[in-house]
Scaffold this motif. Sequence first.
Motif, PDB file in Angstrom:
ATOM      1  N   ILE A   3      15.777  40.882  -6.326  1.00 23.98           N
ATOM      2  CA  ILE A   3      15.586  40.095  -7.118  1.00 23.98           C
ATOM      3  C   ILE A   3      16.369  40.572  -8.315  1.00 23.98           C
ATOM      4  CG2 ILE A   3      14.674  38.210  -8.823  1.00 23.98           C
ATOM      5  CD1 ILE A   3      14.255  37.614  -5.800  1.00 23.98           C
ATOM      6  N   THR A   4      17.488  39.741  -9.019  1.00 29.83           N
ATOM      7  CA  THR A   4      18.382  40.221 -10.271  1.00 29.83           C
ATOM      8  C   THR A   4      17.535  39.529 -11.313  1.00 29.83           C
ATOM      9  OG1 THR A   4      20.435  40.649  -9.023  1.00 29.83           O
ATOM     10  CG2 THR A   4      20.395  40.116 -11.434  1.00 29.83           C
ATOM     11  N   TYR A   5      17.204  40.412 -12.354  1.00 26.65           N
ATOM     12  CA  TYR A   5      16.605  39.646 -13.517  1.00 26.65           C
ATOM     13  C   TYR A   5      17.644  39.776 -14.644  1.00 26.65           C
ATOM     14  CZ  TYR A   5      12.114  39.858 -11.057  1.00 26.65           C
ATOM     15  OH  TYR A   5      11.083  39.606 -10.201  1.00 26.65           O
ATOM     16  N   LYS A   6      17.697  38.816 -15.552  1.00 28.25           N
ATOM     17  CA  LYS A   6      18.541  38.773 -16.706  1.00 28.25           C
ATOM     18  C   LYS A   6      17.799  38.269 -17.879  1.00 28.25           C
ATOM     19  CE  LYS A   6      22.983  38.352 -14.025  1.00 28.25           C
ATOM     20  NZ  LYS A   6      24.224  37.661 -13.876  1.00 28.25           N
ATOM     21  N   ARG A   7      18.114  38.893 -18.951  1.00 26.05           N
ATOM     22  CA  ARG A   7      17.684  38.299 -20.172  1.00 26.05           C
ATOM     23  C   ARG A   7      18.415  37.377 -20.976  1.00 26.05           C
ATOM     24  NH1 ARG A   7      13.178  41.498 -21.472  1.00 26.05           N
ATOM     25  NH2 ARG A   7      12.860  42.942 -20.008  1.00 26.05           N
ATOM     26  N   CYS A  36      11.175  29.559  -2.319  1.00 27.73           N
ATOM     27  CA  CYS A  36      10.451  28.586  -1.416  1.00 27.73           C
ATOM     28  C   CYS A  36      11.731  27.517  -0.830  1.00 27.73           C
ATOM     29  CB  CYS A  36       9.618  27.360  -2.141  1.00 27.73           C
ATOM     30  SG  CYS A  36       8.299  28.625  -2.510  1.00 27.73           S
ATOM     31  N   ILE A  37      11.949  27.403   0.203  1.00 26.36           N
ATOM     32  CA  ILE A  37      13.092  26.528   0.941  1.00 26.36           C
ATOM     33  C   ILE A  37      13.212  25.165   0.482  1.00 26.36           C
ATOM     34  CG2 ILE A  37      13.373  28.220   2.764  1.00 26.36           C
ATOM     35  CD1 ILE A  37      12.423  26.034   4.821  1.00 26.36           C
ATOM     36  N   TYR A  38      12.114  24.598   0.224  1.00 26.18           N
ATOM     37  CA  TYR A  38      11.732  23.254  -0.194  1.00 26.18           C
ATOM     38  C   TYR A  38      11.977  23.059  -1.658  1.00 26.18           C
ATOM     39  CZ  TYR A  38       7.141  24.900  -0.901  1.00 26.18           C
ATOM     40  OH  TYR A  38       6.163  25.587  -1.433  1.00 26.18           O
ATOM     41  N   CYS A  39      12.117  23.995  -2.518  1.00 25.43           N
ATOM     42  CA  CYS A  39      12.035  23.539  -3.803  1.00 25.43           C
ATOM     43  C   CYS A  39      12.976  22.847  -4.447  1.00 25.43           C
ATOM     44  CB  CYS A  39      11.680  25.013  -4.667  1.00 25.43           C
ATOM     45  SG  CYS A  39      11.572  24.739  -6.354  1.00 25.43           S
ATOM     46  N   TYR A  40      12.701  21.670  -5.100  1.00 24.91           N
ATOM     47  CA  TYR A  40      13.844  20.801  -5.736  1.00 24.91           C
ATOM     48  C   TYR A  40      14.325  21.424  -6.934  1.00 24.91           C
ATOM     49  CZ  TYR A  40       9.682  18.676  -7.719  1.00 24.91           C
ATOM     50  OH  TYR A  40       8.537  18.556  -8.341  1.00 24.91           O
ATOM     51  N   ALA A  41      13.398  22.170  -7.544  1.00 27.74           N
ATOM     52  CA  ALA A  41      13.778  22.726  -8.910  1.00 27.74           C
ATOM     53  C   ALA A  41      15.072  23.334  -9.059  1.00 27.74           C
ATOM     54  CB  ALA A  41      12.832  23.664  -9.543  1.00 27.74           C
ATOM     55  N   SER A  51      20.551  28.439 -10.538  1.00 28.44           N
ATOM     56  CA  SER A  51      20.696  27.290  -9.387  1.00 28.44           C
ATOM     57  C   SER A  51      21.368  27.552  -8.242  1.00 28.44           C
ATOM     58  CB  SER A  51      21.443  25.838 -10.095  1.00 28.44           C
ATOM     59  OG  SER A  51      21.194  25.036  -9.476  1.00 28.44           O
ATOM     60  N   ARG A  52      22.430  28.154  -8.366  1.00 33.32           N
ATOM     61  CA  ARG A  52      23.256  28.524  -7.405  1.00 33.32           C
ATOM     62  C   ARG A  52      22.849  29.804  -6.528  1.00 33.32           C
ATOM     63  NH1 ARG A  52      27.783  29.259 -11.074  1.00 33.32           N
ATOM     64  NH2 ARG A  52      27.734  31.228 -10.162  1.00 33.32           N
ATOM     65  N   ASN A  53      21.952  30.620  -7.289  1.00 33.60           N
ATOM     66  CA  ASN A  53      21.516  31.745  -6.766  1.00 33.60           C
ATOM     67  C   ASN A  53      19.835  31.585  -6.762  1.00 33.60           C
ATOM     68  OD1 ASN A  53      23.687  33.773  -6.353  1.00 33.60           O
ATOM     69  ND2 ASN A  53      23.998  32.740  -8.331  1.00 33.60           N
ATOM     70  N   TRP A  54      19.074  30.549  -6.261  1.00 32.49           N
ATOM     71  CA  TRP A  54      17.815  30.313  -6.383  1.00 32.49           C
ATOM     72  C   TRP A  54      17.092  31.386  -5.471  1.00 32.49           C
ATOM     73  CZ3 TRP A  54      15.615  27.455  -9.817  1.00 32.49           C
ATOM     74  CH2 TRP A  54      14.283  27.219 -10.057  1.00 32.49           C
ATOM     75  N   GLY A  55      16.268  32.076  -6.034  1.00 28.45           N
ATOM     76  CA  GLY A  55      15.346  33.083  -5.358  1.00 28.45           C
ATOM     77  C   GLY A  55      16.008  34.272  -5.460  1.00 28.45           C
ATOM     78  N   ARG A  56      17.110  34.578  -5.921  1.00 25.05           N
ATOM     79  CA  ARG A  56      17.867  35.784  -6.131  1.00 25.05           C
ATOM     80  C   ARG A  56      18.010  36.192  -7.628  1.00 25.05           C
ATOM     81  NH1 ARG A  56      20.872  33.049  -2.122  1.00 25.05           N
ATOM     82  NH2 ARG A  56      22.313  32.577  -3.586  1.00 25.05           N
ATOM     83  N   ILE A  57      17.999  35.348  -8.419  1.00 27.20           N
ATOM     84  CA  ILE A  57      18.385  35.588  -9.936  1.00 27.20           C
ATOM     85  C   ILE A  57      17.457  34.751 -10.800  1.00 27.20           C
ATOM     86  CG2 ILE A  57      19.785  35.391 -11.808  1.00 27.20           C
ATOM     87  CD1 ILE A  57      22.291  35.644 -10.269  1.00 27.20           C
ATOM     88  N   VAL A  58      16.704  35.512 -11.639  1.00 25.05           N
ATOM     89  CA  VAL A  58      15.685  35.102 -12.439  1.00 25.05           C
ATOM     90  C   VAL A  58      15.856  35.313 -13.941  1.00 25.05           C
ATOM     91  CG1 VAL A  58      13.221  34.996 -13.380  1.00 25.05           C
ATOM     92  CG2 VAL A  58      13.734  35.011 -10.746  1.00 25.05           C
ATOM     93  N   LEU A 152       7.789  31.239   6.493  1.00 23.10           N
ATOM     94  CA  LEU A 152       9.010  30.416   7.063  1.00 23.10           C
ATOM     95  C   LEU A 152       9.551  29.457   5.698  1.00 23.10           C
ATOM     96  CD1 LEU A 152      11.230  29.535   9.001  1.00 23.10           C
ATOM     97  CD2 LEU A 152       9.663  27.868   9.677  1.00 23.10           C
ATOM     98  N   ILE A 153       8.660  28.985   5.032  1.00 19.80           N
ATOM     99  CA  ILE A 153       8.902  27.870   4.056  1.00 19.80           C
ATOM    100  C   ILE A 153       8.671  28.474   2.578  1.00 19.80           C
ATOM    101  CG2 ILE A 153       8.407  25.856   5.794  1.00 19.80           C
ATOM    102  CD1 ILE A 153       5.926  25.402   4.136  1.00 19.80           C
ATOM    103  N   GLU A 154       8.002  29.517   2.550  1.00 23.35           N
ATOM    104  CA  GLU A 154       7.816  30.203   1.319  1.00 23.35           C
ATOM    105  C   GLU A 154       8.151  31.697   1.378  1.00 23.35           C
ATOM    106  OE1 GLU A 154       4.260  27.028  -0.067  1.00 23.35           O
ATOM    107  OE2 GLU A 154       3.889  29.031   0.637  1.00 23.35           O
ATOM    108  N   PRO A 155       9.261  32.126   1.625  1.00 25.57           N
ATOM    109  CA  PRO A 155       9.406  33.567   2.228  1.00 25.57           C
ATOM    110  C   PRO A 155       9.017  34.559   1.275  1.00 25.57           C
ATOM    111  CG  PRO A 155      11.401  32.591   1.727  1.00 25.57           C
ATOM    112  CD  PRO A 155      10.462  31.370   1.651  1.00 25.57           C
ATOM    113  N   ASN A 156       9.047  34.526  -0.087  1.00 22.69           N
ATOM    114  CA  ASN A 156       8.841  35.643  -0.885  1.00 22.69           C
ATOM    115  C   ASN A 156       7.540  35.369  -1.727  1.00 22.69           C
ATOM    116  OD1 ASN A 156      11.119  36.571  -0.102  1.00 22.69           O
ATOM    117  ND2 ASN A 156      12.315  36.124  -1.798  1.00 22.69           N
TER     118      ASN A 156
END
Length: 278
Positions: A3-7, A36-41, A51-58, A152-156
């Motif tokens: 995960i890449t974290y940015k301030r 989570c693969i189903y997350c509409y957020a 948004s483009r990197n959901w699950g990879r950038i916070v 499978l649906i909530e991998p991390n």
Amino acid sequence: MNITYKRIRVTHALSKSGLPDLDYSFNPYAGCAHACIYCYARAFTRYEEVSRNWGRIVYIKENIIDVLRDEIVRLKKGVVGVSTITDPYQPIESVEKLTRLGVELLLRSGFKVSIQTKSPLVTRDLDILERYRGQVNVGFTITTLNPKIASLIEPNSPSPLARAEALKRVSSRGLDTWVFLGPIIRGVNDTRSSLEQVIDLAFETGSKLFYDFYHHRPELAESMKPLLVENPLATGAPRIWRERVQEVIRALCDERGIECIPEFQAQPVERKIDDFLG
């Protein structure tokens, strides 16, 4: 997954909520490491990179506590949802403590707080939550208690069994608790036994049960692909299927005497996202 974290810095901490039981929302982070693969957020967050990197950038909203401190003296007291567009207990929260600081500040200032999470990290803050027991409730999202399906649906995400233990611990301290059973996905976590396990957990912990069905959006087509390979019907939700699942849930809840609330009747999914939550 790394995960890449940015301030980032923000101009407001509390956003007006579109939910009938929440006045405000407080989101110390943008994006979610749970992936989570189903997350509409991901379709609603205002930050395109996240948004483009959901699950990879916070994004870490580094000044949000200072902003919150200024806002709470001006805003009318109310109920604050923590969080509504991402899990407030991101892994980085163990270091940053933005959720802990924000929750304590809100409670100390007379606001009520409703926490929703998938993380046992919330138990770290039991010292604060117990002190303000009458002002706070804690909800855990538990889609299934089957670790294989969850992976499978909530991998991390934290394992559902760890969430269940955390829920029991929070409930044992006399705090108001609830379970969100959702999304219910056709052919994935909709069997009677799967539903019953989660409902039994709600009963055991004296928790209310909220539930909702999966709402497919075009933005989820890519993330849902691995699931659709195994179950091509997963994105379909015909009325007759929903009615059957509802009947099972109602019957199981009635048998146990627990309060069972369908979220989709309370508010359409699009309105569950607040104001893009700067």
